[in-house]
Every structure is written in C-alpha cells, then in structure tokens.
Design an enzyme around this catalytic site. Structure first.
Site, PDB file in Angstrom:
ATOM      1  N   GLN A 124      24.763  25.063 -16.702  1.00 55.05           N
ATOM      2  CA  GLN A 124      26.202  25.945 -16.897  1.00 55.05           C
ATOM      3  C   GLN A 124      26.350  24.204 -18.137  1.00 55.05           C
ATOM      4  O   GLN A 124      26.637  22.991 -17.610  1.00 55.05           O
ATOM      5  CB  GLN A 124      26.986  25.430 -15.955  1.00 55.05           C
ATOM      6  N   GLU A 243      33.872  30.349  -9.540  1.00 51.72           N
ATOM      7  CA  GLU A 243      33.164  29.239  -8.509  1.00 51.72           C
ATOM      8  C   GLU A 243      34.602  28.430  -8.283  1.00 51.72           C
ATOM      9  O   GLU A 243      34.566  27.610  -6.910  1.00 51.72           O
ATOM     10  CB  GLU A 243      33.480  28.129 -10.146  1.00 51.72           C
TER      11      GLU A 243
HETATM   12  C1  LIG Z   1      28.909  17.649  -7.973  1.00 51.28           C
HETATM   13  C2  LIG Z   1      29.027  17.886  -9.574  1.00 51.28           C
HETATM   14  C3  LIG Z   1      28.375  18.797 -10.484  1.00 51.28           C
HETATM   15  C4  LIG Z   1      28.688  19.725 -11.863  1.00 51.28           C
HETATM   16  N1  LIG Z   1      28.260  20.075 -12.036  1.00 51.28           N
HETATM   17  C5  LIG Z   1      28.419  20.436 -13.712  1.00 51.28           C
HETATM   18  C6  LIG Z   1      27.514  21.366 -14.280  1.00 51.28           C
HETATM   19  O1  LIG Z   1      26.632  22.192 -14.240  1.00 51.28           O
HETATM   20  N2  LIG Z   1      28.363  21.599 -15.624  1.00 51.28           N
HETATM   21  C7  LIG Z   1      28.797  20.975 -16.240  1.00 51.28           C
HETATM   22  O2  LIG Z   1      29.183  21.357 -17.640  1.00 51.28           O
HETATM   23  N3  LIG Z   1      29.582  19.997 -15.681  1.00 51.28           N
HETATM   24  C8  LIG Z   1      29.416  20.008 -14.020  1.00 51.28           C
HETATM   25  N4  LIG Z   1      30.233  18.516 -13.162  1.00 51.28           N
HETATM   26  C9  LIG Z   1      30.829  18.025 -14.424  1.00 51.28           C
HETATM   27  C10 LIG Z   1      32.556  18.177 -13.754  1.00 51.28           C
HETATM   28  O3  LIG Z   1      32.926  19.322 -14.843  1.00 51.28           O
HETATM   29  C11 LIG Z   1      33.482  16.981 -14.581  1.00 51.28           C
HETATM   30  O4  LIG Z   1      32.866  16.030 -13.791  1.00 51.28           O
HETATM   31  C12 LIG Z   1      34.894  17.364 -14.252  1.00 51.28           C
HETATM   32  O5  LIG Z   1      35.439  17.881 -14.998  1.00 51.28           O
HETATM   33  C13 LIG Z   1      36.229  15.963 -14.526  1.00 51.28           C
HETATM   34  O6  LIG Z   1      34.804  15.221 -16.208  1.00 51.28           O
HETATM   35  P1  LIG Z   1      34.855  13.884 -15.793  1.00 51.28           P
HETATM   36  O7  LIG Z   1      33.852  13.486 -14.617  1.00 51.28           O
HETATM   37  O8  LIG Z   1      34.387  13.617 -17.012  1.00 51.28           O
HETATM   38  O9  LIG Z   1      35.962  13.100 -15.550  1.00 51.28           O
HETATM   39  P2  LIG Z   1      37.165  12.550 -16.158  1.00 51.28           P
HETATM   40  O10 LIG Z   1      37.630  14.373 -16.922  1.00 51.28           O
HETATM   41  O11 LIG Z   1      37.004  11.736 -17.362  1.00 51.28           O
HETATM   42  O12 LIG Z   1      38.579  12.424 -15.479  1.00 51.28           O
HETATM   43  C14 LIG Z   1      38.031  11.045 -14.908  1.00 51.28           C
HETATM   44  C15 LIG Z   1      39.608  10.705 -13.923  1.00 51.28           C
HETATM   45  O13 LIG Z   1      40.844  10.634 -14.355  1.00 51.28           O
HETATM   46  C16 LIG Z   1      41.673  11.998 -13.947  1.00 51.28           C
HETATM   47  N5  LIG Z   1      42.351  12.759 -15.369  1.00 51.28           N
HETATM   48  C17 LIG Z   1      42.020  12.913 -15.889  1.00 51.28           C
HETATM   49  N6  LIG Z   1      42.847  13.736 -16.711  1.00 51.28           N
HETATM   50  C18 LIG Z   1      44.318  13.418 -16.199  1.00 51.28           C
HETATM   51  C19 LIG Z   1      45.623  14.028 -16.484  1.00 51.28           C
HETATM   52  N7  LIG Z   1      45.669  15.057 -17.737  1.00 51.28           N
HETATM   53  N8  LIG Z   1      46.365  14.278 -15.359  1.00 51.28           N
HETATM   54  C20 LIG Z   1      46.065  13.578 -14.226  1.00 51.28           C
HETATM   55  N9  LIG Z   1      44.954  13.049 -14.238  1.00 51.28           N
HETATM   56  C21 LIG Z   1      43.700  12.990 -15.024  1.00 51.28           C
HETATM   57  C22 LIG Z   1      40.883  13.120 -13.467  1.00 51.28           C
HETATM   58  O14 LIG Z   1      41.183  13.758 -12.779  1.00 51.28           O
HETATM   59  C23 LIG Z   1      40.006  12.170 -12.944  1.00 51.28           C
HETATM   60  O15 LIG Z   1      40.595  11.887 -11.615  1.00 51.28           O
HETATM   61  C24 LIG Z   1      29.902  18.827 -12.027  1.00 51.28           C
HETATM   62  C25 LIG Z   1      30.562  17.780 -11.344  1.00 51.28           C
HETATM   63  C26 LIG Z   1      30.053  17.325 -10.662  1.00 51.28           C
HETATM   64  C27 LIG Z   1      30.972  16.449  -9.857  1.00 51.28           C
END
Ligand SMILES: Cc1cc2nc3c(=O)[nH]c(=O)nc-3n(C[C@H](O)[C@H](O)[C@H](O)COP(=O)(O)OP(=O)(O)OC[C@H]3O[C@@H](n4cnc5c(N)ncnc54)[C@H](O)[C@@H]3O)c2cc1C
Length: 382
Positions: A124, A243
């Site tokens: 994905q 999911e």
């Molecule tokens: C085990 C695992 C498997 C994954 N597999 C996939 C995959 O197969 N494909 C894929 O595309 N992605 C995958 N992901 C990624 C996942 O979708 C993202 O990690 C997730 O959407 C968060 O994005 P980020 O890591 O960029 O964090 P960020 O968006 O940078 O967020 C960092 C922190 O800020 C907070 N935050 C951000 N914006 C706001 C807001 N507006 N209000 C309040 N708080 C906020 C968040 O809650 C978080 O605590 C995976 C993640 C994990 C942990």
C-alpha cells in the site's frame, strides 16, 4: 470467538461454513516457519494453502476469483482463524475491496484472482515523508502526457513489505491546481516497472517491515489508473475503513483468546495478584465486549449496504484502546513473558504500540470524529 451467528440471520448456513472450515483447518495446520524464512514469505505459503481450500475472498464474486458469498462468511472465516491463533490472510481484504469498488471490469478480472490466490502480493503506497496524517498533502505526481500515459515521480515511505510484493496500490496527485481531495488518483503500480526502487528500512527491533519507495520517471498506462482521475481520496478512505474493523482483520478473536488466558490466570492466582491488576483485567474484558458489540454493528451496517464512512474512526480508536490495554495488562499478568526468548505476548505488546499510528493515528481519528461525526467547530475557543 465472537459467536457472530447469534446476532445475524442465516445462522445455519454460517454455522455450516464454520464447521466445514474447522474440519479443513484440522487437516491443514499453519505450516512451520523456516528458521530464516521472512514473515511475509511464510504468510504467503499460508495464504496459498487457504486459497487452495477455497477460504480466501469468500465475499468476492466468482468471476473475480472469489466464492460469491457474503461479507459475513468472510468475517466468519477471519474469526475462526483468529480464534485458533492463526494469522489471517495478509492485507487482502482491504486492497481487494478498493479494486472491487473502484476498479474497471478488466482490472477486476485480471488482478483480483491473482491477488486472492497469493500469486501476486500487493503493498500500500499511501504515506510519504511529508504526508502521513496529512495524506492530502502528498507530492508524488503522476503527470498525464499528451499521448495519454502518466509519468510518475516522487517518494513513498513506511510501505509495509514492499520488498516481498509484486504490486503497489499507489496514490499520486494528478492535478496540482485542484483542491487536494479532488486531485489524488489511484494506480496499479507493478514494482518491477523501470524507475521503481524499493529500499527496505531496518527497524530498531531488527524487523524489515518498512520500505521506502522511490519513483523516478515511472511510466504508467491510463489503463493502470484505478477509477477516474480524482477518485484516489475516496478509494483511500474505503481502504482504511476495512483496515480499521477488528472483525475484518481477525483481531477480535485473537484478543478473545488472550482475554480468556488472563481470566484463567486471574482466577488461579487471585490472592497474589498485585493491587489494581484485577480491575485492569476487568477493564480489558469491558473493552473487548464493547469492541465486539461495535464490530457486529458495523458488519450489520455493511450487510445492509451502508457505505464506509467516518464511523470507521470509532472502530479504529476502540480497537487501539482494547489492544494496547490488553497487551500492557498481559505483560503484568504473565511477567515471565518479559524474559522469554521470542515470547509471543512480548512481541505482540511491542507491535501494539504501532496500533495508534498505522491506518491513521489516534489523534487523527479523534479529529475526524470531532469534525465529521460530532460536527464540532474547528476551533472551539472561537
Ligand atoms: C506498523 C505500520 C505499518 C504501516 N504501513 C504502511 C503502509 O503499508 N503503507 C503506507 O502508506 N503507510 C503505512 N504506514 C504509515 C502510517 O499510515 C503513518 O505512519 C500514519 O498515517 C502517520 O503518519 P506519519 O508517520 O507521517 O506521522 P505524522 O503525520 O508526521 O504525525 C506525527 C504526530 O503528529 C500528530 N498529528 C499530525 N497531524 C495532526 C493533527 N492535525 N492534529 C493532531 N495531531 C496531529 C500525529 O497524530 C502523530 O502523533 C504504516 C505505519 C505503521 C506504524
């Protein structure tokens, strides 16, 4: 196990299917994982076994490689797998539904049977270095050329098990001027295509689940776009709603097994349990039953034809709360697991920490509930 048939019609039919599946499972146990066998390779063998028995894609039409039954039949199979501590079918449910709902007839006929059989594994490609929670902020760009094909450039991040996959369900922007949600499109990306580089990332615990995906002038045909231009956002929301349902993912019956173990240990050692632990176990039981009731309701809504919506954020929050509290409690109830080499509770505890991040973080789920379900103003101090 969640005893779903009690709450839905057609229970004799479902009970028959469950029995048939239990008999099949008794003769086809989860194969041993080889000493150096990566988890996705082991799971693909399991997936193929399940498919050969007819236990994958039960709710997918026969012409697309499924069995043409209902969502409830598929849920019953996931439930039985979870109740035996066996892994479910990896990532199929939600990616298959994205293709079913948004793909063209040719895409469904060509891609779904091989996805369901495990011949093609999909990953994905949604998140990017600067666009996780803020998915709409993605910058990967698929530029339509005068001849009609697309040239894609950009980077994806956290793409689980891309190095073991044949295809990626890719989201990319197709319009730089339209509002974010209307400018994202979805594509079938063969990972062997020229210009695609998959780079696995080693996590602190040694796992190699995550990958970076670099896209450098990748050529995609128009026929590789899923749905119309701009459909990518709706497709992504459909995908994550599957999911986020603990019944679809088989998590629910897995939690049920552990709850039962906690209960048995608590009864046997009631006198010696540390202060507060009994009530913590009680909270886990309550979380679990709330989740069961909620997942049944969501499944009933789906059977009644209700489309996936922002309510899936409630599913995800409840599932995360239940899972994290359950494994935290389990480590206190089974402290020996902390020292056991390869202890399952310990590794599940570690993975449970990711539950509040993958599929959308808990903060983002709360934002969605506040804005789209409770209709709270963006800034309540205003
Ligand atoms: C085990 C695992 C498997 C994954 N597999 C996939 C995959 O197969 N494909 C894929 O595309 N992605 C995958 N992901 C990624 C996942 O979708 C993202 O990690 C997730 O959407 C968060 O994005 P980020 O890591 O960029 O964090 P960020 O968006 O940078 O967020 C960092 C922190 O800020 C907070 N935050 C951000 N914006 C706001 C807001 N507006 N209000 C309040 N708080 C906020 C968040 O809650 C978080 O605590 C995976 C993640 C994990 C942990």
């Amino acid at each position: 196990m969640t005893d779903l048939p009690l709450d839905f019609g057609d229970s004799a039919d479902l009970e028959h299917l469950r029995k048939e599946f239990r008999t099949w499972l008794a003769g086809h146990p989860l194969p041993e994982r080889g000493a150096d066998e990566p988890i996705p390779v082991h799971l693909r063998r399991w997936h193929r076994m399940l498919h050969s028995g007819g236990w994958v894609g039960l709710d997918v039409l026969r012409e697309y490689g499924g069995r043409g039954l209902t969502a409830l039949h598929q849920v019953a199979v996931s439930d039985e797998l979870g109740a035996r501590g066996a892994p479910g079918v990896p990532r199929i449910g939600y990616l298959a539904h994205a293709l079913l709902e948004f793909g063209g007839e040719e895409q469904r006929r060509n891609l779904l049977p091989r996805m369901l059989s495990g011949d093609d594994v999909w990953c994905q490609g949604f998140s990017e270095p600067g666009a996780g929670s803020d998915l709409a902020g993605m910058t990967t760009y698929a530029q339509r050329q005068p001849s009609g094909h697309y040239t894609v450039n950009g980077q994806k991040l956290w793409t689980s098990y891309a190095q073991y996959s044949e295809y990626c369900l890719l989201l990319a922007r197709t319009d730089r001027t339209a509002p974010a949600h209307a400018s994202i499109s979805a594509f079938v990306l063969p990972l062997s295509r020229a210009g695609v580089t998959v780079r696995p990332l080693r996590a602190a615990n040694g796992d190699d689940e995550f990958c970076e995906l670099f896209l450098d002038n990748v050529h995609l045909e128009q026929s590789e776009r899923i749905g119309a231009e701009g459909d990518g956002w709706a497709l992504a929301m459909t995908t994550v709603s599957y999911e986020r349902n603990a019944l679809d993912t088989g998590h629910l019956s897995k939690y049920g097994l552990l709850i039962e173990r906690l209960r048995r240990r608590a009864h046997a050692h009631r006198e010696s349990l540390p202060d507060g632990l009994l009530s913590q176990i009680g909270r886990c039981v309550v979380d679990y039953h709330v989740l069961v009731a909620h997942a049944r309701r969501r499944t009933a809504e789906r059977l009644a034809g209700k489309a996936a919506g922002p309510e899936s954020s409630i599913d995800k929050l409840l599932m995360t709360r239940a899972e994290q509290r359950l494994y935290e409690t389990a480590l206190k109830v089974f402290p020996e697991e902390l020292y056991a080499d390869g202890g399952e509770v310990l590794s599940d505890y570690f993975y449970s920490r990711a539950a509040s991040v993958y599929g959308g973080t808990s903060q983002i789920q709360r934002n969605i509930i506040a804005k789209r379900l409770l209709r709270l103003p963006a800034d309540h101090r205003a």
